[in-house]
Design a protein around this motif. Structure first.
Motif, PDB file in Angstrom:
ATOM      1  N   MET A   1      -8.502 117.160  62.572  1.00 41.03           N
ATOM      2  CA  MET A   1      -7.807 115.987  63.113  1.00 41.03           C
ATOM      3  C   MET A   1      -8.572 115.472  64.325  1.00 41.03           C
ATOM      4  O   MET A   1      -9.041 116.258  65.154  1.00 41.03           O
ATOM      5  CB  MET A   1      -6.378 116.366  63.500  1.00 41.03           C
ATOM      6  CG  MET A   1      -5.502 115.183  63.856  1.00 41.03           C
ATOM      7  SD  MET A   1      -3.775 115.693  64.027  1.00 41.03           S
ATOM      8  CE  MET A   1      -3.059 114.160  64.591  1.00 41.03           C
ATOM      9  N   GLU A   2      -8.732 114.172  64.438  1.00 39.11           N
ATOM     10  CA  GLU A   2      -9.513 113.548  65.497  1.00 39.11           C
ATOM     11  C   GLU A   2      -8.612 113.182  66.676  1.00 39.11           C
ATOM     12  O   GLU A   2      -7.836 112.230  66.624  1.00 39.11           O
ATOM     13  CB  GLU A   2     -10.203 112.286  64.940  1.00 39.11           C
ATOM     14  CG  GLU A   2     -10.941 111.453  65.979  1.00 39.11           C
ATOM     15  CD  GLU A   2     -11.880 112.274  66.832  1.00 39.11           C
ATOM     16  OE1 GLU A   2     -11.726 112.233  68.066  1.00 39.11           O
ATOM     17  OE2 GLU A   2     -12.757 112.961  66.274  1.00 39.11           O
ATOM     18  N   LEU A   3      -8.705 113.993  67.746  1.00 42.86           N
ATOM     19  CA  LEU A   3      -7.821 113.812  68.903  1.00 42.86           C
ATOM     20  C   LEU A   3      -8.600 113.624  70.198  1.00 42.86           C
ATOM     21  O   LEU A   3      -8.075 113.877  71.280  1.00 42.86           O
ATOM     22  CB  LEU A   3      -6.888 115.027  69.038  1.00 42.86           C
ATOM     23  CG  LEU A   3      -5.873 115.233  67.904  1.00 42.86           C
ATOM     24  CD1 LEU A   3      -5.212 116.598  68.034  1.00 42.86           C
ATOM     25  CD2 LEU A   3      -4.829 114.126  67.917  1.00 42.86           C
ATOM     26  N   SER A   4      -9.846 113.163  70.108  1.00 40.83           N
ATOM     27  CA  SER A   4     -10.675 113.046  71.303  1.00 40.83           C
ATOM     28  C   SER A   4     -10.139 112.009  72.287  1.00 40.83           C
ATOM     29  O   SER A   4     -10.467 112.055  73.481  1.00 40.83           O
ATOM     30  CB  SER A   4     -12.114 112.703  70.919  1.00 40.83           C
ATOM     31  OG  SER A   4     -12.160 111.486  70.181  1.00 40.83           O
ATOM     32  N   ALA A  49      -2.656 109.326  62.342  1.00 37.53           N
ATOM     33  CA  ALA A  49      -3.003 110.427  61.435  1.00 37.53           C
ATOM     34  C   ALA A  49      -2.102 110.449  60.211  1.00 37.53           C
ATOM     35  O   ALA A  49      -2.546 110.763  59.103  1.00 37.53           O
ATOM     36  CB  ALA A  49      -2.924 111.753  62.183  1.00 37.53           C
ATOM     37  N   MET A  50      -0.833 110.121  60.396  1.00 34.18           N
ATOM     38  CA  MET A  50       0.111 110.153  59.284  1.00 34.18           C
ATOM     39  C   MET A  50      -0.101 109.008  58.298  1.00 34.18           C
ATOM     40  O   MET A  50       0.279 109.115  57.134  1.00 34.18           O
ATOM     41  CB  MET A  50       1.540 110.112  59.811  1.00 34.18           C
ATOM     42  CG  MET A  50       1.963 111.385  60.535  1.00 34.18           C
ATOM     43  SD  MET A  50       3.657 111.261  61.181  1.00 34.18           S
ATOM     44  CE  MET A  50       3.821 112.855  62.009  1.00 34.18           C
ATOM     45  N   LEU A  51      -0.718 107.930  58.755  1.00 32.45           N
ATOM     46  CA  LEU A  51      -0.884 106.752  57.897  1.00 32.45           C
ATOM     47  C   LEU A  51      -2.338 106.471  57.532  1.00 32.45           C
ATOM     48  O   LEU A  51      -2.615 105.627  56.684  1.00 32.45           O
ATOM     49  CB  LEU A  51      -0.281 105.525  58.583  1.00 32.45           C
ATOM     50  CG  LEU A  51       1.248 105.574  58.712  1.00 32.45           C
ATOM     51  CD1 LEU A  51       1.744 104.615  59.782  1.00 32.45           C
ATOM     52  CD2 LEU A  51       1.908 105.251  57.377  1.00 32.45           C
ATOM     53  N   CYS A  52      -3.270 107.193  58.172  1.00 27.04           N
ATOM     54  CA  CYS A  52      -4.703 106.997  57.936  1.00 27.04           C
ATOM     55  C   CYS A  52      -5.076 107.354  56.492  1.00 27.04           C
ATOM     56  O   CYS A  52      -4.503 108.272  55.892  1.00 27.04           O
ATOM     57  CB  CYS A  52      -5.490 107.861  58.921  1.00 27.04           C
ATOM     58  SG  CYS A  52      -7.286 107.700  58.790  1.00 27.04           S
ATOM     59  N   CYS A  61      -8.916 107.846  61.832  1.00 35.84           N
ATOM     60  CA  CYS A  61     -10.321 107.422  61.897  1.00 35.84           C
ATOM     61  C   CYS A  61     -10.504 106.216  62.809  1.00 35.84           C
ATOM     62  O   CYS A  61     -11.594 105.984  63.331  1.00 35.84           O
ATOM     63  CB  CYS A  61     -10.851 107.116  60.498  1.00 35.84           C
ATOM     64  SG  CYS A  61     -10.110 105.637  59.745  1.00 35.84           S
ATOM     65  N   GLY A  62      -9.455 105.417  62.975  1.00 31.67           N
ATOM     66  CA  GLY A  62      -9.540 104.230  63.818  1.00 31.67           C
ATOM     67  C   GLY A  62     -10.221 103.054  63.152  1.00 31.67           C
ATOM     68  O   GLY A  62     -10.311 101.969  63.739  1.00 31.67           O
ATOM     69  N   ARG A  63     -10.692 103.224  61.923  1.00 30.90           N
ATOM     70  CA  ARG A  63     -11.446 102.171  61.256  1.00 30.90           C
ATOM     71  C   ARG A  63     -10.755 101.605  60.025  1.00 30.90           C
ATOM     72  O   ARG A  63     -11.004 100.461  59.652  1.00 30.90           O
ATOM     73  CB  ARG A  63     -12.828 102.698  60.858  1.00 30.90           C
ATOM     74  CG  ARG A  63     -13.715 103.073  62.035  1.00 30.90           C
ATOM     75  CD  ARG A  63     -15.103 103.481  61.588  1.00 30.90           C
ATOM     76  NE  ARG A  63     -15.071 104.700  60.771  1.00 30.90           N
ATOM     77  CZ  ARG A  63     -15.089 105.925  61.274  1.00 30.90           C
ATOM     78  NH1 ARG A  63     -15.115 106.103  62.586  1.00 30.90           N
ATOM     79  NH2 ARG A  63     -15.066 106.979  60.489  1.00 30.90           N
TER      80      ARG A  63
END
Length: 320
Positions: A1-4, A49-52, A61-63
């Motif tokens: 998971m991307e949490l940066s 994260a739940m909808l990515c 991912c943000g993209r």
């Protein structure tokens, strides 16, 4: 998971990443921590994260389209629930409406996500109304309960959620995060903000946002409001609060953030503790209203009424 995007909180990040890679994210979380600790940042990341649509390790991912909508605040399957007005907690009726909405399938995504603001301020009736939904709600529904103090929720609610407690970050982590967020700002400003925020990055962002001149003007306005809040003249406070109507609407949340910080600084400086604590609680509630685009003129009135209504009642009782 991307949490940066969330600073610090290494143990919490590890917990969520392992969970996502294993059985997947839970249907209910309590996100607890003081104002400025990153609760809303974490909530947005969890919604993303739940909808990515990216692989689990890259979410959010943000993209992708769903991520962009979540971070822009326009995803139709993400709902923010807050009290019916500043200072008012979520009601039983609102929970019942939420419960009915939860059984309507998602519009676009695989899940529907509900963010409940100041969940720890809900009364027992509203919290009990959540229980059946937390126990037997549809599989696609997820609930994020935001709270300063997770212990303010009923044990029956807490037992049906996973609690994610956010911690203040170290000065070094704060400085590194701020350097990435504000790459053009002088190093000394970033160091000062990192040291002054007490590990709560929301405070540091409020102090830095808007540039040098704007930040100084914001600080001056906040100081003027602090003086009026600490005084005993309702007329003076009403005059000072008119600044909320005079500044651009997008500046109102920043001024309220700075006002909250300035009140805290005045508290440590030996001001009228009772009035300052009362003012800080009011400003915090108004900040939530600003997120929902409340009218600045109404907020000025709420600030005055909140500070002086009980004071006037007390004077009348003494006179009787």
């Amino acid at each position: 998971m991307e949490l940066s995007a969330l600073a610090g909180n290494r143990a919490l990040k590890t917990q969520l990443s392992q969970q996502e890679e294993g059985r997947g994210l839970s249907h209910a979380y309590i996100l607890s921590g003081p104002a400025g600790s990153g609760r809303h940042t974490l909530a947005r990341l969890l919604c993303g994260a739940m909808l990515c649509t990216a692989p689990a390790a890259l979410r959010p991912c943000g993209r992708c389209g769903p991520c962009k909508k979540v971070f822009a605040g326009i995803h139709p399957d993400v709902a923010v629930i807050s009290g019916p007005g500043p200072g008012k907690p979520i009601t039983v009726d609102q929970v019942r409406q939420l419960r009915a909405d939860a059984y309507i399938r998602p519009n676009e995504g695989a899940r529907k996500v509900y963010l409940l603001e100041e969940a720890d301020r809900m009364n027992a009736g509203a919290q009990n109304a959540m229980l059946k939904l937390l126990e037997e709600g549809p599989a696609y529904a997820a609930f994020l309960l935001l709270a300063e103090n997770g212990g303010g929720l009923l044990q029956t609610v807490r037992s049906r959620c996973e609690e994610l407690s956010l911690s203040p970050v170290s000065p070094r982590e704060a400085e590194a995060w701020l350097r990435e967020r504000f790459p053009q700002r002088p190093q000394e400003e970033l160091v000062q903000a990192a040291q002054a925020c007490q590990g709560l990055l929301g405070r540091a962002v409020s102090a830095l946002e808007g540039g040098g001149q704007e930040a100084r003007e914001r600080s001056e306005r906040a100081d003027a409001l602090v003086r009026a809040l600490e005084g005993d003249s309702e007329l003076a406070l009403l005059a000072a609060a008119q600044v909320l109507e005079q500044i651009p609407k997008e500046e109102v949340p920043r001024l309220l953030d700075q006002l909250y910080i300035s009140l805290g600084e005045r508290l440590t400086g030996g001001g009228d503790r009772r009035r300052l604590l009362k003012a800080a609680a009011l400003v915090k509630r108004l900040r939530g209203a600003a997120q929902l685009n409340a009218n600045p003129g109404q907020m000025a009135g709420w600030l005055c009424a909140g500070m002086f209504l009980e004071h006037e009642k007390g004077r009348m009782q003494k006179a009787e």
